[in-house]
Design an enzyme around this catalytic site. Structure first.
Site, PDB file in Angstrom:
ATOM      1  N   GLU A 152     105.885  65.190 -54.296  1.00 16.64           N
ATOM      2  CA  GLU A 152     105.313  65.578 -55.587  1.00 16.64           C
ATOM      3  C   GLU A 152     104.334  64.500 -56.011  1.00 16.64           C
ATOM      4  OE1 GLU A 152     108.865  65.101 -55.751  1.00 16.64           O
ATOM      5  OE2 GLU A 152     109.501  67.168 -55.519  1.00 16.64           O
ATOM      6  N   TYR A 155      96.737  61.464 -49.440  1.00 16.97           N
ATOM      7  CA  TYR A 155      97.610  62.468 -48.825  1.00 16.97           C
ATOM      8  C   TYR A 155      96.808  63.524 -48.073  1.00 16.97           C
ATOM      9  CZ  TYR A 155     101.166  60.351 -51.822  1.00 16.97           C
ATOM     10  OH  TYR A 155     102.011  59.461 -52.432  1.00 16.97           O
TER      11      TYR A 155
END
Length: 162
Positions: A108, A120
Site C-alpha cells: 500500500e 515501485y
C-alpha cells in the site's frame, strides 16, 4: 552496497532512518522484532560495507504467506535517497522472495507519495486497486500495487546440446 538480512544490532539504525521519513510507517521496536520471529518475515538492510562499521542506508520489511508477500515498510536515509538504494532493496527482496516460493508481492502506498510510486513502478509494480481513506493524519486513499514474480527464463539456445 550490499543487501543483507537484518540483525538485531541494526534495529536502532532502522528506527532512526524510519524517523527521518515521515511517509514511512512508524513502527515500534517490538513490531520489527516480532516480524523477525514470524514464519515468512523478512527484513533486509542496504549497507555500505566499505565503512567501519558498515553504514546502513535503508531497509525493507516483508511478510510472506505461502505464495504471496507484502511489503510492510521501507525507508531510505534521506542523505542517500535517489541513489538506487530503494531499487537495490526491492531487487534483493524479489530474488529472496522468489526463492522462498512467492509469486507476487503487494504493498500500500499513499496516492500523493510520487517518489515511492516512481520507484515501485520502475521495478515492475502495477496498480492493483485502491483503498478509500486508508491513511489518517492526513486522510488519504491508498493505492494497492502488485508485482508478479517470475523465475529467470532460459532461452532455447541455452538448452540446445553443444
Amino acid at each position: 552496497m550490499k543487501i543483507i538480512q537484518f540483525e538485531r544490532q541494526d534495529l536502532q539504525t532502522i528506527l532512526a532512518i524510519q524517523g527521518k521519513n515521515p511517509l514511512a510507517s512508524q513502527w515500534r521496536e517490538a513490531d520489527y522484532l516480532r516480524l523477525t520471529t514470524e514464519l515468512g518475515g523478512m527484513i533486509l538492510v542496504a549497507e555500505i560495507e566499505t565503512m567501519t562499521p558498515p553504514k546502513i542506508l535503508g531497509f525493507a520489511a516483508f511478510q510472506r504467506l505461502i505464495d504471496e508477500a507484502e511489503l510492510f515498510n521501507m525507508a531510505v536515509d534521506p542523505e542517500h535517497q535517489h541513489q538506487g538504494v530503494g531499487k537495490a532493496l526491492l531487487e534483493g527482496a524479489r530474488t529472496r522472495l522468489l526463492q522462498a516460493g512467492a509469486k507476487r508481492v503487494f504493498l500500500e502506498v499513499r496516492q500523493s507519495n510520487r517518489a515511492a510510486l516512481g520507484l515501485y513502478y520502475s521495478v515492475g509494480f502495477g496498480l492493483h486497486s485502491q483503498r478509500k481513506d486508508y491513511y489518517s493524519d492526513p486522510p488519504e486513499d491508498a493505492y494497492i500495487l502488485a508485482l508478479e514474480l517470475f523465475a529467470p527464463t532460459t532461452t532455447s539456445a541455452t538448452l540446445m546440446p553443444t
